[in-house]
Design a protein around this motif. Structure first.
Motif, PDB file in Angstrom:
ATOM      1  N   PRO A   5       0.816  -1.221   0.000  1.00 29.25           N
ATOM      2  CA  PRO A   5       0.000   0.000   0.000  1.00 29.25           C
ATOM      3  C   PRO A   5       0.850   1.272   0.000  1.00 29.25           C
ATOM      4  CG  PRO A   5      -0.908  -1.598   1.521  1.00 29.25           C
ATOM      5  CD  PRO A   5       0.416  -2.129   1.103  1.00 29.25           C
ATOM      6  N   ASP A   6       1.918   1.300   0.818  1.00 26.42           N
ATOM      7  CA  ASP A   6       2.786   2.476   0.853  1.00 26.42           C
ATOM      8  C   ASP A   6       3.438   2.711  -0.507  1.00 26.42           C
ATOM      9  OD1 ASP A   6       2.233   3.026   3.476  1.00 26.42           O
ATOM     10  OD2 ASP A   6       3.984   1.978   4.266  1.00 26.42           O
ATOM     11  N   ILE A   7       3.916   1.627  -1.116  1.00 27.33           N
ATOM     12  CA  ILE A   7       4.564   1.746  -2.428  1.00 27.33           C
ATOM     13  C   ILE A   7       3.550   2.241  -3.460  1.00 27.33           C
ATOM     14  CG2 ILE A   7       5.744   0.478  -4.268  1.00 27.33           C
ATOM     15  CD1 ILE A   7       6.699  -1.493  -2.110  1.00 27.33           C
ATOM     16  N   THR A   8       2.332   1.714  -3.386  1.00 24.99           N
ATOM     17  CA  THR A   8       1.283   2.114  -4.329  1.00 24.99           C
ATOM     18  C   THR A   8       0.983   3.600  -4.225  1.00 24.99           C
ATOM     19  OG1 THR A   8       0.283  -0.095  -4.280  1.00 24.99           O
ATOM     20  CG2 THR A   8      -1.115   1.728  -4.997  1.00 24.99           C
ATOM     21  N   TYR A   9       0.802   4.097  -3.004  1.00 23.96           N
ATOM     22  CA  TYR A   9       0.482   5.513  -2.832  1.00 23.96           C
ATOM     23  C   TYR A   9       1.646   6.402  -3.264  1.00 23.96           C
ATOM     24  CZ  TYR A   9      -3.762   4.195  -0.359  1.00 23.96           C
ATOM     25  OH  TYR A   9      -4.998   3.677  -0.045  1.00 23.96           O
ATOM     26  N   GLU A  10       2.869   5.947  -3.024  1.00 23.67           N
ATOM     27  CA  GLU A  10       4.040   6.716  -3.471  1.00 23.67           C
ATOM     28  C   GLU A  10       4.078   6.788  -4.996  1.00 23.67           C
ATOM     29  OE1 GLU A  10       7.377   8.954  -3.690  1.00 23.67           O
ATOM     30  OE2 GLU A  10       6.221   8.504  -1.878  1.00 23.67           O
ATOM     31  N   MET A  11       3.755   5.681  -5.656  1.00 21.97           N
ATOM     32  CA  MET A  11       3.746   5.667  -7.120  1.00 21.97           C
ATOM     33  C   MET A  11       2.619   6.537  -7.670  1.00 21.97           C
ATOM     34  SD  MET A  11       4.702   1.750  -8.130  1.00 21.97           S
ATOM     35  CE  MET A  11       6.384   1.147  -7.911  1.00 21.97           C
ATOM     36  N   ILE A  12       1.483   6.552  -6.983  1.00 23.29           N
ATOM     37  CA  ILE A  12       0.381   7.417  -7.412  1.00 23.29           C
ATOM     38  C   ILE A  12       0.800   8.877  -7.311  1.00 23.29           C
ATOM     39  CG2 ILE A  12      -1.918   8.242  -6.749  1.00 23.29           C
ATOM     40  CD1 ILE A  12      -2.660   5.347  -6.113  1.00 23.29           C
ATOM     41  N   ASN A  13       1.529   9.228  -6.256  1.00 21.09           N
ATOM     42  CA  ASN A  13       2.042  10.600  -6.130  1.00 21.09           C
ATOM     43  C   ASN A  13       2.959  10.954  -7.291  1.00 21.09           C
ATOM     44  OD1 ASN A  13       0.700  11.144  -3.737  1.00 21.09           O
ATOM     45  ND2 ASN A  13       2.377  10.399  -2.450  1.00 21.09           N
ATOM     46  N   GLY A  56       1.724  14.416 -14.459  1.00 19.68           N
ATOM     47  CA  GLY A  56       0.632  14.930 -15.269  1.00 19.68           C
ATOM     48  C   GLY A  56      -0.709  14.246 -15.096  1.00 19.68           C
ATOM     49  N   PHE A  57      -0.746  13.123 -14.380  1.00 18.56           N
ATOM     50  CA  PHE A  57      -2.023  12.440 -14.131  1.00 18.56           C
ATOM     51  C   PHE A  57      -2.766  13.122 -12.981  1.00 18.56           C
ATOM     52  CE2 PHE A  57       0.428   9.120 -16.253  1.00 18.56           C
ATOM     53  CZ  PHE A  57      -0.508   8.592 -17.127  1.00 18.56           C
ATOM     54  N   TYR A  58      -4.058  12.822 -12.878  1.00 20.07           N
ATOM     55  CA  TYR A  58      -4.855  13.302 -11.748  1.00 20.07           C
ATOM     56  C   TYR A  58      -5.522  12.097 -11.112  1.00 20.07           C
ATOM     57  CZ  TYR A  58      -8.422  15.562  -8.926  1.00 20.07           C
ATOM     58  OH  TYR A  58      -9.204  15.947  -7.868  1.00 20.07           O
ATOM     59  N   ILE A  59      -4.986  11.669  -9.968  1.00 26.74           N
ATOM     60  CA  ILE A  59      -5.494  10.495  -9.280  1.00 26.74           C
ATOM     61  C   ILE A  59      -5.668  10.851  -7.809  1.00 26.74           C
ATOM     62  CG2 ILE A  59      -5.149   8.031  -8.827  1.00 26.74           C
ATOM     63  CD1 ILE A  59      -2.913   8.138 -11.008  1.00 26.74           C
ATOM     64  N   LYS A  60      -6.885  10.735  -7.318  1.00 24.42           N
ATOM     65  CA  LYS A  60      -7.137  11.026  -5.902  1.00 24.42           C
ATOM     66  C   LYS A  60      -6.679   9.884  -5.002  1.00 24.42           C
ATOM     67  CE  LYS A  60     -10.936  14.372  -5.843  1.00 24.42           C
ATOM     68  NZ  LYS A  60     -12.302  14.641  -5.352  1.00 24.42           N
ATOM     69  N   GLY A  61      -6.698   8.675  -5.521  1.00 25.33           N
ATOM     70  CA  GLY A  61      -6.295   7.531  -4.710  1.00 25.33           C
ATOM     71  C   GLY A  61      -6.669   6.229  -5.377  1.00 25.33           C
ATOM     72  N   ILE A  62      -6.767   5.188  -4.586  1.00 22.87           N
ATOM     73  CA  ILE A  62      -7.080   3.859  -5.106  1.00 22.87           C
ATOM     74  C   ILE A  62      -8.145   3.230  -4.210  1.00 22.87           C
ATOM     75  CG2 ILE A  62      -5.167   2.846  -3.775  1.00 22.87           C
ATOM     76  CD1 ILE A  62      -4.847   0.811  -6.089  1.00 22.87           C
ATOM     77  N   PRO A 112      -0.686 -10.890   3.635  1.00 21.40           N
ATOM     78  CA  PRO A 112      -1.616 -10.425   4.656  1.00 21.40           C
ATOM     79  C   PRO A 112      -2.803  -9.742   4.006  1.00 21.40           C
ATOM     80  CG  PRO A 112       0.260  -8.950   4.486  1.00 21.40           C
ATOM     81  CD  PRO A 112       0.537 -10.106   3.586  1.00 21.40           C
ATOM     82  N   THR A 113      -3.901  -9.654   4.737  1.00 25.35           N
ATOM     83  CA  THR A 113      -5.073  -8.986   4.197  1.00 25.35           C
ATOM     84  C   THR A 113      -4.871  -7.483   4.239  1.00 25.35           C
ATOM     85  OG1 THR A 113      -6.174  -8.817   6.338  1.00 25.35           O
ATOM     86  CG2 THR A 113      -6.523 -10.847   5.075  1.00 25.35           C
ATOM     87  N   TYR A 114      -5.678  -6.779   3.462  1.00 29.34           N
ATOM     88  CA  TYR A 114      -5.592  -5.315   3.449  1.00 29.34           C
ATOM     89  C   TYR A 114      -5.880  -4.748   4.837  1.00 29.34           C
ATOM     90  CZ  TYR A 114      -6.836  -0.474   2.501  1.00 29.34           C
ATOM     91  OH  TYR A 114      -6.911   0.883   2.535  1.00 29.34           O
ATOM     92  N   LYS A 115      -6.832  -5.363   5.556  1.00 27.53           N
ATOM     93  CA  LYS A 115      -7.178  -4.876   6.889  1.00 27.53           C
ATOM     94  C   LYS A 115      -5.999  -5.004   7.845  1.00 27.53           C
ATOM     95  CE  LYS A 115     -10.713  -5.394  10.487  1.00 27.53           C
ATOM     96  NZ  LYS A 115     -11.916  -6.136  10.914  1.00 27.53           N
ATOM     97  N   GLU A 116      -5.303  -6.133   7.767  1.00 27.76           N
ATOM     98  CA  GLU A 116      -4.138  -6.335   8.619  1.00 27.76           C
ATOM     99  C   GLU A 116      -3.050  -5.313   8.324  1.00 27.76           C
ATOM    100  OE1 GLU A 116      -4.677 -11.202   8.964  1.00 27.76           O
ATOM    101  OE2 GLU A 116      -3.130 -10.321   7.674  1.00 27.76           O
ATOM    102  N   ILE A 117      -2.844  -5.052   7.044  1.00 23.00           N
ATOM    103  CA  ILE A 117      -1.811  -4.081   6.643  1.00 23.00           C
ATOM    104  C   ILE A 117      -2.184  -2.682   7.128  1.00 23.00           C
ATOM    105  CG2 ILE A 117      -0.786  -2.931   4.651  1.00 23.00           C
ATOM    106  CD1 ILE A 117      -0.928  -5.609   3.211  1.00 23.00           C
ATOM    107  N   PHE A 118      -3.451  -2.320   6.969  1.00 25.23           N
ATOM    108  CA  PHE A 118      -3.907  -0.996   7.389  1.00 25.23           C
ATOM    109  C   PHE A 118      -3.718  -0.821   8.897  1.00 25.23           C
ATOM    110  CE2 PHE A 118      -7.197   1.809   9.064  1.00 25.23           C
ATOM    111  CZ  PHE A 118      -6.954   2.961   8.318  1.00 25.23           C
ATOM    112  N   GLN A 119      -4.088  -1.839   9.651  1.00 25.45           N
ATOM    113  CA  GLN A 119      -3.958  -1.761  11.101  1.00 25.45           C
ATOM    114  C   GLN A 119      -2.501  -1.645  11.523  1.00 25.45           C
ATOM    115  OE1 GLN A 119      -6.011  -5.352  12.059  1.00 25.45           O
ATOM    116  NE2 GLN A 119      -8.036  -4.416  12.083  1.00 25.45           N
ATOM    117  N   LYS A 120      -1.630  -2.414  10.890  1.00 25.74           N
ATOM    118  CA  LYS A 120      -0.210  -2.367  11.225  1.00 25.74           C
ATOM    119  C   LYS A 120       0.381  -1.002  10.880  1.00 25.74           C
ATOM    120  CE  LYS A 120       4.150  -4.849  10.540  1.00 25.74           C
ATOM    121  NZ  LYS A 120       4.952  -3.684  10.183  1.00 25.74           N
ATOM    122  N   SER A 121       0.035  -0.481   9.710  1.00 23.72           N
ATOM    123  CA  SER A 121       0.555   0.821   9.291  1.00 23.72           C
ATOM    124  C   SER A 121       0.064   1.928  10.211  1.00 23.72           C
ATOM    125  CB  SER A 121       0.123   1.118   7.843  1.00 23.72           C
ATOM    126  OG  SER A 121       0.622   0.144   6.971  1.00 23.72           O
TER     127      SER A 121
END
Length: 346
Positions: free
Chosen positions: A248-256, A262-268, A327-336
């Protein structure tokens, strides 16, 4: 909000054999204002540090710093720490990792963090024909051979003087040239082809390979003495499938980065991120970057959605690496969430 009162809820999963069997839930009512202030200060400091690192990176002719390598996994923190220490000396660095894991990013990050004010020069040892690699590395004098450029040519080592040379895919280098590289490492000097001039080297040397270099040594395809000379500081970058908690962290960094290009992405969306989490990523971070850029071009809304992510051949969990269950997304979110709060409090 609980009964109209603002609070902070943090949940820490309890794992057993890779599965969540229970969880510890903590509800905090006090200190939220101080926590919010601390988080704001942390984000502000991160922006200042990133801006400073970007400025240094631009001056040194590189694109990346060690801050660009996302991930909070303990193994990644350890590698980044070791890379920072490696940047403070002239010792050689050997980076090992699968294709697409970010070896070039680490090499550039080490250069930016170093005191070397010269250029960062990259050589792909697998892409340059064997009969040209020697002249590419060491250069040549005027009239050194038929077809030589008038006035001669500076080699990559000379261009990297007072800077860093990155020998990528060094495992593909032929034995005769390995011998000459070894001499350069030992003597800190070399001569261009056809020249009697000796150039004394003040260059940091970083090498990388996606091959099992110890196996190459055993098979006689890589010089043992060169291996030991390169393997002074070693960085082993794990593949993405072994660090899915960082996805998830890598994904958000790549979206930034995509937004900066030049793209416009609010998130995923959750469905898209879940789809990404179920893939084993044989192409590692580079594959993830390509998937997200494709999705950025195909999306119809402000967010990257599940329909924008391609259907992978190995989406089913049983096709993923059994030794490293995702791990599940929920587990990752909680850990982060927990790690961010602890970091802010510190």
């Amino acid at each position: 909000m609980i009964q109209g009162q603002q609070c902070l809820i943090s949940i820490l999963p309890i794992m057993k054999n890779g599965e969540t069997i229970s969880a510890v839930c903590k509800v905090t009512y006090r200190g939220l204002t101080h926590l919010h202030t601390a988080l704001t200060k942390v984000r502000k400091l991160e922006k200042q540090v990133n801006a400073y690192q970007t400025e240094i990176s631009d001056l040194k002719g590189t694109k990346y710093t060690l801050f660009d390598f996302s991930g909070e996994l303990e193994a990644i923190r350890k590698i980044k720490h070791e890379a920072t220490l490696a940047s403070k000396s002239m010792s050689t660095v050997l980076i090992i990792g699968d294709s697409g894991t970010g070896k070039e990013l680490f090499a550039q990050g080490i250069h930016v963090s170093s005191g070397q004010m010269g250029a960062f020069v990259q050589v792909n040892c697998a892409a340059i024909p064997a009969d040209l690699l020697e002249s590419e590395l060491f250069g040549y004098a005027d009239g050194a051979f038929t077809g030589a450029k008038r006035g001669g040519m500076k080699g990559k080592f000379e261009l990297a003087q007072n800077g860093t040379i990155f020998l990528d895919e060094i495992g593909d280098m032929l034995l005769p040239l390995q011998t000459k590289i070894l001499r350069v490492l030992q003597e800190k000097e070399f001569q261009p082809i056809g020249s009697s001039k000796t150039i004394h080297l003040n260059t940091k040397i970083i090498a990388a390979t996606n091959q099992n270099i110890e196996q190459l040594v055993r098979e006689g395809k890589f010089r043992e003495d060169l291996y030991y000379r390169l393997n002074i500081i070693r960085l082993n970058i794990p593949p993405l499938r072994k660090r899915m908690v960082d996805l998830p962290d890598i994904t958000y960094e790549m979206i930034n980065r995509l937004n900066q290009s030049g793209f416009y992405i609010k998130g995923i969306t959750h469905s898209a991120l879940t789809k990404l989490m179920k893939h084993s990523w044989p192409g590692n971070v580079r594959e993830l970057q390509n998937v997200l850029e494709r999705a950025a071009n195909l999306k119809t809304g402000d967010y990257i959605d599940g329909d924008d992510i391609p259907t992978f051949n190995d989406l089913l969990k049983e096709n993923a690496d059994p030794h490293y269950p995702s791990p599940t997304y929920k587990e990752i979110f909680q850990k982060s969430e927990k790690e961010m709060i602890v970091a802010a409090l510190k």
